[in-house]
Motif scaffolding. Structure first.
Motif, PDB file in Angstrom:
ATOM      1  N   THR A   4       0.801  -1.232   0.000  1.00 16.65           N
ATOM      2  CA  THR A   4       0.000   0.000   0.000  1.00 16.65           C
ATOM      3  C   THR A   4       0.825   1.268   0.000  1.00 16.65           C
ATOM      4  O   THR A   4       0.262   2.359  -0.115  1.00 16.65           O
ATOM      5  N   HIS A   5       2.143   1.138   0.170  1.00 17.29           N
ATOM      6  CA  HIS A   5       2.945   2.361   0.142  1.00 17.29           C
ATOM      7  C   HIS A   5       4.407   2.080  -0.175  1.00 17.29           C
ATOM      8  O   HIS A   5       5.089   1.382   0.570  1.00 17.29           O
ATOM      9  N   CYS A   6       4.860   2.611  -1.281  1.00 19.56           N
ATOM     10  CA  CYS A   6       6.296   2.566  -1.593  1.00 19.56           C
ATOM     11  C   CYS A   6       6.591   3.645  -2.626  1.00 19.56           C
ATOM     12  O   CYS A   6       5.686   4.349  -3.082  1.00 19.56           O
ATOM     13  N   HIS A   7       7.860   3.785  -2.932  1.00 12.02           N
ATOM     14  CA  HIS A   7       8.301   4.792  -3.903  1.00 12.02           C
ATOM     15  C   HIS A   7       9.091   4.070  -4.979  1.00 12.02           C
ATOM     16  O   HIS A   7       9.993   3.291  -4.661  1.00 12.02           O
ATOM     17  N   ILE A   8       8.740   4.299  -6.223  1.00 11.07           N
ATOM     18  CA  ILE A   8       9.512   3.710  -7.317  1.00 11.07           C
ATOM     19  C   ILE A   8      10.036   4.846  -8.184  1.00 11.07           C
ATOM     20  O   ILE A   8       9.261   5.671  -8.670  1.00 11.07           O
ATOM     21  N   GLY A  89      -0.958  11.852  -0.752  1.00  8.69           N
ATOM     22  CA  GLY A  89       0.084  11.542   0.231  1.00  8.69           C
ATOM     23  C   GLY A  89       1.373  11.095  -0.421  1.00  8.69           C
ATOM     24  O   GLY A  89       1.401  10.877  -1.640  1.00  8.69           O
ATOM     25  N   GLU A  90       2.462  11.019   0.331  1.00  9.01           N
ATOM     26  CA  GLU A  90       2.334  11.114   1.751  1.00  9.01           C
ATOM     27  C   GLU A  90       2.450  12.561   2.203  1.00  9.01           C
ATOM     28  O   GLU A  90       3.312  13.306   1.739  1.00  9.01           O
ATOM     29  N   ILE A  91       1.560  12.932   3.120  1.00  9.93           N
ATOM     30  CA  ILE A  91       1.507  14.281   3.664  1.00  9.93           C
ATOM     31  C   ILE A  91       1.560  14.173   5.190  1.00  9.93           C
ATOM     32  O   ILE A  91       1.307  13.104   5.735  1.00  9.93           O
ATOM     33  N   ILE A 148      -2.210   5.624   8.305  1.00 12.85           N
ATOM     34  CA  ILE A 148      -1.069   6.162   9.038  1.00 12.85           C
ATOM     35  C   ILE A 148       0.123   5.312   8.611  1.00 12.85           C
ATOM     36  O   ILE A 148       0.352   4.211   9.113  1.00 12.85           O
ATOM     37  N   HIS A 149       0.840   5.852   7.641  1.00 14.68           N
ATOM     38  CA  HIS A 149       1.858   5.062   6.956  1.00 14.68           C
ATOM     39  C   HIS A 149       3.085   4.852   7.834  1.00 14.68           C
ATOM     40  O   HIS A 149       3.467   5.735   8.587  1.00 14.68           O
ATOM     41  N   CYS A 150       3.640   3.654   7.733  1.00 13.70           N
ATOM     42  CA  CYS A 150       4.849   3.290   8.461  1.00 13.70           C
ATOM     43  C   CYS A 150       4.711   3.642   9.952  1.00 13.70           C
ATOM     44  O   CYS A 150       5.565   4.307  10.524  1.00 13.70           O
ATOM     45  N   THR A 197       5.729  -1.563   2.217  1.00 12.70           N
ATOM     46  CA  THR A 197       7.191  -1.692   2.337  1.00 12.70           C
ATOM     47  C   THR A 197       7.884  -0.358   2.595  1.00 12.70           C
ATOM     48  O   THR A 197       8.965  -0.323   3.156  1.00 12.70           O
ATOM     49  N   ASP A 198       7.290   0.752   2.125  1.00 15.40           N
ATOM     50  CA  ASP A 198       7.995   2.046   2.080  1.00 15.40           C
ATOM     51  C   ASP A 198       9.327   1.925   1.326  1.00 15.40           C
ATOM     52  O   ASP A 198      10.266   2.652   1.599  1.00 15.40           O
ATOM     53  N   ALA A 199       9.399   0.968   0.393  1.00 19.56           N
ATOM     54  CA  ALA A 199      10.592   0.842  -0.443  1.00 19.56           C
ATOM     55  C   ALA A 199      10.850   2.176  -1.143  1.00 19.56           C
ATOM     56  O   ALA A 199       9.893   2.883  -1.466  1.00 19.56           O
TER      57      ALA A 199
HETATM   58 NI    NI Z   1       7.209   6.767   2.047  1.00 14.03          NI
END
Ligand code: NI
Length: 250
Positions: A4-8, A89-91, A148-150, A197-199
């Protein structure tokens, strides 16, 4: 399973095709990437348009608070109107490196929560060393829901967010030996959890020290299954439902 949340970004990965292929091969059906600077928003929108399994959230990270102008916020609104994004997001707020620009951060956060409310979009919240202010600002927007990420706070804090209608994003930190996140997982249960993952950051154990990617989601699911004493299949099914519902994924 859904990341549900990562950066590529091409800055972090030589071969984005391969990153996505490996994720699909490890049982990931959908990936939500987040563009959170002006540049990464453009790149993320482009990547998501190229792959049916990639969804995107956009919004300016609190670390951008000194840079973002009124025009940039207008640009963000145009992008929200023009692209099939699934959230803002992410904000949020980040006081880890100091509080000099606290008012700019709060202002940017509120402006983007207003957009979430206006366009009926969920938010992905980044909150670091700023729990109290994050909660009080989110309470100004009772119609906005999100992730509420990570999450890395206490079980009491997690329960407050859940009572406000938020889901809790659990990532690789739960696999770290010295982490107390298992207490949060035990307390809140699987129905409030999103896998993430917040990769490329926060690679789960035993791969710490190498670059993270969505293919490691099963390690996080496995750990959660272990903590809650349920099957990995159940973790997979319920967290997929949670994510599908929150982000209205098709
Ligand atoms: Ni992130």
């Amino acid at each position: 399973m859904i990341d549900t949340h990562c950066h590529i970004s091409i800055e972090d990965y030589d071969d984005i095709d391969l990153v996505i292929k490996e994720a699909l091969e490890s049982g990931i059906s959908k990936i939500i990437i987040s563009g959170c600077t002006k540049e990464s928003i453009v790149e993320s929108l482009k990547i998501s348009s190229n792959y049916s399994c990639i969804y995107v959230t956009i919004g300016y990270h609190p670390s951008e608070a000194d840079l973002i102008t009124t025009d940039d916020l207008l640009l963000l609104e145009k992008q929200i109107q023009s692209f099939p994004i699934v959230g803002i997001g992410e904000i949020g707020l980040d006081y880890h490196y100091g509080k000099e620009n606290i008012n700019k951060q709060k202002n940017l956060f509120r402006k983007q929560l207003e957009l979430a409310e206006k366009y009926h979009l969920p938010v992905v919240i980044h909150s670091r060393d700023a729990t109290e202010d994050t909660i009080s600002i989110l309470k100004e927007f009772p119609n906005v829901k999100g992730d509420i990420h990570c999450f890395s706070g206490s079980k009491e804090t997690a329960k407050i967010y859940i009572s406000m209608g938020y889901m809790i994003g659990i990532g690789g930190v739960v696999t770290f030996k010295n982490s107390n996140l298992y207490k949060v997982v035990e307390e809140i249960g699987i129905h409030s959890i999103l896998l993430e993952t917040d990769a490329p950051y926060l690679t789960p154990s035993p791969y710490r020290g190498t670059i993270n990617s969505s293919k490691y989601i099963p390690l996080i699911a496995e750990k959660i299954a272990d903590i809650l004493n349920i099957s990995i299949q159940e973790v997979s099914d319920i967290t997929t439902e949670n994510a599908t519902r929150l982000f209205d994924l098709k």
